[in-house]
Design an enzyme around this catalytic site. Sequence first.
Site, PDB file in Angstrom:
ATOM      1  N   CYS A   1     -19.530  20.256 -34.466  1.00  0.00           N
ATOM      2  CA  CYS A   1     -20.791  19.365 -35.992  1.00  0.00           C
ATOM      3  C   CYS A   1     -21.766  20.621 -36.536  1.00  0.00           C
ATOM      4  O   CYS A   1     -21.297  21.438 -36.450  1.00  0.00           O
ATOM      5  CB  CYS A   1     -22.104  18.727 -34.694  1.00  0.00           C
ATOM      6  SG  CYS A   1     -22.948  19.391 -34.047  1.00  0.00           S
TER       7      CYS A   1
ATOM      8  N   HIS B   1     -24.371  31.969  -8.495  1.00  0.00           N
ATOM      9  CA  HIS B   1     -23.852  30.601  -9.612  1.00  0.00           C
ATOM     10  C   HIS B   1     -24.104  29.115  -9.065  1.00  0.00           C
ATOM     11  O   HIS B   1     -24.221  28.422  -9.632  1.00  0.00           O
ATOM     12  CB  HIS B   1     -23.551  31.234 -10.462  1.00  0.00           C
ATOM     13  CG  HIS B   1     -23.744  33.039 -11.273  1.00  0.00           C
ATOM     14  ND1 HIS B   1     -25.110  32.296 -11.339  1.00  0.00           N
ATOM     15  CD2 HIS B   1     -23.589  34.229 -10.902  1.00  0.00           C
ATOM     16  CE1 HIS B   1     -25.780  33.820 -12.196  1.00  0.00           C
ATOM     17  NE2 HIS B   1     -24.910  34.458 -11.166  1.00  0.00           N
TER      18      HIS B   1
ATOM     19  N   HIS C   1     -21.738  32.530 -15.608  1.00  0.00           N
ATOM     20  CA  HIS C   1     -23.353  31.544 -15.083  1.00  0.00           C
ATOM     21  C   HIS C   1     -23.257  30.388 -14.835  1.00  0.00           C
ATOM     22  O   HIS C   1     -23.578  29.797 -13.551  1.00  0.00           O
ATOM     23  CB  HIS C   1     -24.289  32.840 -15.155  1.00  0.00           C
ATOM     24  CG  HIS C   1     -24.601  33.282 -15.181  1.00  0.00           C
ATOM     25  ND1 HIS C   1     -25.369  34.471 -15.042  1.00  0.00           N
ATOM     26  CD2 HIS C   1     -23.656  34.995 -14.664  1.00  0.00           C
ATOM     27  CE1 HIS C   1     -25.498  35.797 -14.983  1.00  0.00           C
ATOM     28  NE2 HIS C   1     -24.229  35.710 -14.891  1.00  0.00           N
TER      29      HIS C   1
ATOM     30  N   ASP D   1     -17.801  16.019 -36.680  1.00  0.00           N
ATOM     31  CA  ASP D   1     -18.452  15.382 -37.096  1.00  0.00           C
ATOM     32  C   ASP D   1     -17.712  15.540 -38.565  1.00  0.00           C
ATOM     33  O   ASP D   1     -16.733  16.880 -38.612  1.00  0.00           O
ATOM     34  CB  ASP D   1     -19.921  14.535 -37.421  1.00  0.00           C
ATOM     35  CG  ASP D   1     -20.715  15.893 -37.042  1.00  0.00           C
ATOM     36  OD1 ASP D   1     -19.859  16.997 -37.684  1.00  0.00           O
ATOM     37  OD2 ASP D   1     -21.839  16.039 -37.300  1.00  0.00           O
TER      38      ASP D   1
ATOM     39  N   THR E   1     -24.366  22.341 -36.329  1.00  0.00           N
ATOM     40  CA  THR E   1     -24.558  23.367 -35.017  1.00  0.00           C
ATOM     41  C   THR E   1     -24.169  23.683 -33.921  1.00  0.00           C
ATOM     42  O   THR E   1     -24.490  24.696 -33.400  1.00  0.00           O
ATOM     43  CB  THR E   1     -26.598  23.075 -34.791  1.00  0.00           C
ATOM     44  OG1 THR E   1     -26.030  21.555 -34.306  1.00  0.00           O
ATOM     45  CG2 THR E   1     -27.006  23.233 -36.024  1.00  0.00           C
TER      46      THR E   1
HETATM   47  C1  RB5 Z   1     -24.980  16.373 -39.757  1.00  0.00           C
HETATM   48  O1  RB5 Z   1     -25.455  16.202 -40.766  1.00  0.00           O
HETATM   49  C2  RB5 Z   1     -25.445  16.707 -38.879  1.00  0.00           C
HETATM   50  O2  RB5 Z   1     -26.702  15.954 -38.225  1.00  0.00           O
HETATM   51  C3  RB5 Z   1     -24.761  16.862 -37.281  1.00  0.00           C
HETATM   52  O3  RB5 Z   1     -23.497  17.925 -37.894  1.00  0.00           O
HETATM   53  C4  RB5 Z   1     -25.241  18.061 -36.370  1.00  0.00           C
HETATM   54  O4  RB5 Z   1     -25.535  19.253 -36.669  1.00  0.00           O
HETATM   55  C5  RB5 Z   1     -26.283  17.466 -35.024  1.00  0.00           C
HETATM   56  O5  RB5 Z   1     -26.027  18.085 -34.781  1.00  0.00           O
END
Ligand code: RB5
Length: 149
Positions: A65, A133, A98, A8, A67
């Site tokens: 994204c 595994h 694993h 994203d 995170t």
């Molecule tokens: C976008 O602001 C953010 O929510 C997205 O990139 C992501 O971290 C969601 O898991």
Amino acid sequence: MKIALASDHAGYALKAGVAAYLRDRGVPFEDFGCGPGETVDYVDYGAKAARAVVAGACDRAILVCGTGLGMAVVANKFKGIRATPCASEYAAEVSRSHNDSNCLGLGGRTHSLEAALAIVRVWLETDFEGGRHARRVQKIRDIEDQNFK
Ligand code: RB5
């Protein structure tokens, strides 16, 4: 091995760095978006890349994204996907050896490019160990068979 790449807006810059890394090393990949300057929903792009893996058009996916978490949640809704957000090289190694991870989640807001590329390298180079595994991954498949209609 062909990689499905997706991000994203929060992961776009890191995805570009991963794409350059893959290109430099001759690893085939397809970028499923998003493009630069777009603000999008990670769900749509994670789903595109996961579908490519499920369909066999790509072998594995790297999903970026903010995170790496939301992308992994989306990808794990698809039968056959084992998506693992990895915060360290150790996690990347064990996710492969694993868990037989086939989708790597990375965070554009949580990983430096250097840290992310180290994780990508380990994730690409580590083989699944099999053995005990394989039994555990088969149990995951059994749960999928029960839960996916
Ligand atoms: C976008 O602001 C953010 O929510 C997205 O990139 C992501 O971290 C969601 O898991």
